[in-house]
Design an enzyme around this catalytic site. Structure first.
Site, PDB file in Angstrom:
ATOM      1  N   ASP A   1     -18.070  32.094  75.707  1.00  0.00           N
ATOM      2  CA  ASP A   1     -16.903  31.524  76.378  1.00  0.00           C
ATOM      3  C   ASP A   1     -15.629  31.985  75.659  1.00  0.00           C
ATOM      4  OD1 ASP A   1     -15.610  29.810  78.183  1.00  0.00           O
ATOM      5  OD2 ASP A   1     -15.732  28.080  76.832  1.00  0.00           O
TER       6      ASP A   1
ATOM      7  N   SER B   1     -13.376  20.077  84.026  1.00  0.00           N
ATOM      8  CA  SER B   1     -13.853  18.713  83.795  1.00  0.00           C
ATOM      9  C   SER B   1     -13.075  17.752  84.682  1.00  0.00           C
ATOM     10  CB  SER B   1     -13.664  18.324  82.324  1.00  0.00           C
ATOM     11  OG  SER B   1     -14.738  18.831  81.557  1.00  0.00           O
TER      12      SER B   1
HETATM   13  P1  13P Z   1     -12.746  21.559  80.350  1.00  0.00           P
HETATM   14  O1  13P Z   1     -11.858  21.350  79.178  1.00  0.00           O
HETATM   15  O2  13P Z   1     -12.067  21.133  81.627  1.00  0.00           O
HETATM   16  O3  13P Z   1     -14.083  20.963  80.208  1.00  0.00           O
HETATM   17  O4  13P Z   1     -12.948  23.159  80.510  1.00  0.00           O
HETATM   18  C1  13P Z   1     -13.933  23.830  79.778  1.00  0.00           C
HETATM   19  C2  13P Z   1     -13.793  25.300  79.872  1.00  0.00           C
HETATM   20  O5  13P Z   1     -13.100  25.866  80.689  1.00  0.00           O
HETATM   21  C3  13P Z   1     -14.578  26.097  78.906  1.00  0.00           C
HETATM   22  O6  13P Z   1     -14.281  27.460  79.012  1.00  0.00           O
HETATM   23  O1  G3H Z   2     -12.197  26.345  76.888  1.00  0.00           O
HETATM   24  C1  G3H Z   2     -12.502  25.905  75.776  1.00  0.00           C
HETATM   25  C2  G3H Z   2     -13.772  25.189  75.590  1.00  0.00           C
HETATM   26  O2  G3H Z   2     -13.626  23.835  75.917  1.00  0.00           O
HETATM   27  C3  G3H Z   2     -14.287  25.399  74.208  1.00  0.00           C
HETATM   28  O3  G3H Z   2     -13.578  24.631  73.300  1.00  0.00           O
HETATM   29  O4  G3H Z   2     -12.943  26.304  71.579  1.00  0.00           O
HETATM   30  O5  G3H Z   2     -12.948  23.831  71.060  1.00  0.00           O
HETATM   31  O6  G3H Z   2     -15.103  25.067  71.369  1.00  0.00           O
HETATM   32  P1  G3H Z   2     -13.648  24.980  71.720  1.00  0.00           P
HETATM   33 ZN    ZN Z   3     -12.263  27.871  79.577  1.00  0.00          ZN
END
Ligand code: 13P
Ligand code: G3H
Ligand code: ZN
Length: 322
Positions: free
Chosen positions: A83, A227
């Site tokens: 991600d 979310s």
């Molecule tokens: P949320 O913060 O809305 O859960 O989004 C998560 C996300 O986009 C991770 O890449």
């Molecule tokens: O988009 C971000 C995700 O919620 C991941 O969050 O970088 O704190 O793990 P993080």
């Molecule tokens: Zn994201």
């Protein structure tokens, strides 16, 4: 079944009018909660790991946890995705280290630099059988070190998407249509309030989504920051000693609508955090004498499972699609 890429998942999701949930994983309980729900509902699922998750839990631990989930749930396809990869080196390390999908997020760079970096990652990934998600447009909120203030985000420009996809060869595209990262997706000034005083956010820009779909027929679109920040969890956090005023997310019905269109991947992290935190706070308040982590992590894991099952059935529509 072993870990899969998202190619087949997205093709089926696009044609079937549903989306696959991409849930962030940081520890064993989260991996178990998500995959137990997906396994029982016969749903495909994407487990995604951020740079921060790797720093917290270690690449190898996360890969092994995900491999265990694959072994425990052989009936469903599971993809392991990076991600918000922000450099070629990070993407390469995940490609070399067993991931089946990576995101290169160069959305804060110029259009030309975004294309150049994305293309470099695509060439390496495809040579190793791994697929690539890219991003055009910026979301408000926090992605690792990049903080974009609400109101300073930029919607994706549909006139750029064809050239971007053609030149980079990416396999899916994250676009900005008004979703945002974190539990505070909108300022009070951007929202109205309902009769209970809860913030009601501005609607997603379906016009931008539709325009992107027209220009990229058949191409999988990704929504980050999706979310819904369920108010039951926010209330639970606040009732048991937390302080999260005006936390607000994306209404579920709008995500459902997007999932019926070309949106094939919907990212959810904050709702996992809220489900766990609300339940752990409640557990501590109700059992001040308990100190065995298994006691409070068990309801937290169950809350993740129930929340993910709800998303699969009522938001993503991916139940029975394994
Ligand atoms: P949320 O913060 O809305 O859960 O989004 C998560 C996300 O986009 C991770 O890449
Ligand atoms: O988009 C971000 C995700 O919620 C991941 O969050 O970088 O704190 O793990 P993080
Ligand atoms: Zn994201």
């Amino acid at each position: 079944m072993s870990l899969v890429t998202t190619t087949e998942m997205f093709k089926k999701a696009y044609d079937g009018g549903y989306a696959v949930g991409a849930f962030n994983v940081n520890n064993m309980e989260i991996v178990q909660g998500i995959t137990e729900a997906a396994g029982e509902l016969n749903s495909p699922v994407i487990l995604q790991v951020s740079k921060g998750a790797r720093a917290y839990a270690n690449h190898t631990y996360l890969v092994k946890l995900v491999e265990a989930a694959v072994e425990e749930n052989p009936q469903i396809p599971i993809a392991l995705h990076l991600d918000h990869g922000d450099t070629f080196e990070l993407c390469k390390s995940c490609i070399d280290g067993g991931f089946t999908s990576v995101m290169i997020d160069a959305s804060s760079k110029s259009f030309e630099d975004n294309i150049a970096l994305t293309k470099q990652v695509v060439e390496y990934a495809h040579a190793h059988g791994v697929v690539v998600e890219a991003e055009l447009g910026t979301l408000a909120g926090i992605e690792d070190e990049v903080v974009v203030e609400a109101g300073k985000e930029a919607y994706t420009r549909p006139e750029e998407v064809e050239e971007f996809v053609d030149k980079t060869g990416c396999d899916s595209l994250a676009i900005a249509i008004g979703t945002s990262h974190g539990a505070y997706k909108f300022t009070a000034a951007q929202c109205t309030r309902n009769a209970d005083g809860i913030l009601v956010p501005p609607p997603l820009r379906f016009d931008v989504l539709e325009e992107c779909i027209k220009r990229l027929p058949g191409f999988p679109i990704v929504l980050h920051g999706s979310s819904s920040v369920p108010q039951e969890f926010v209330k639970m956090v606040n009732q048991y000693g937390g302080n999260m005023p005006d936390a607000v997310g994306i209404p579920e019905e709008q995500l459902r609508q997007a999932a019926k269109l070309a949106v094939c991947k919907i990212n959810i992290d904050s709702d996992i955090r809220l489900a766990m935190t609300g339940n752990i706070r409640k557990y501590f308040a109700e059992h001040p004498d308990h100190f065995d982590p298994r006691q409070y992590l068990k309801p937290a894991r169950q809350a993740v499972k129930d929340m993910v099952a709800h998303k699969i059935k009522y938001v993503l529509g991916s139940d029975g699609k394994a």
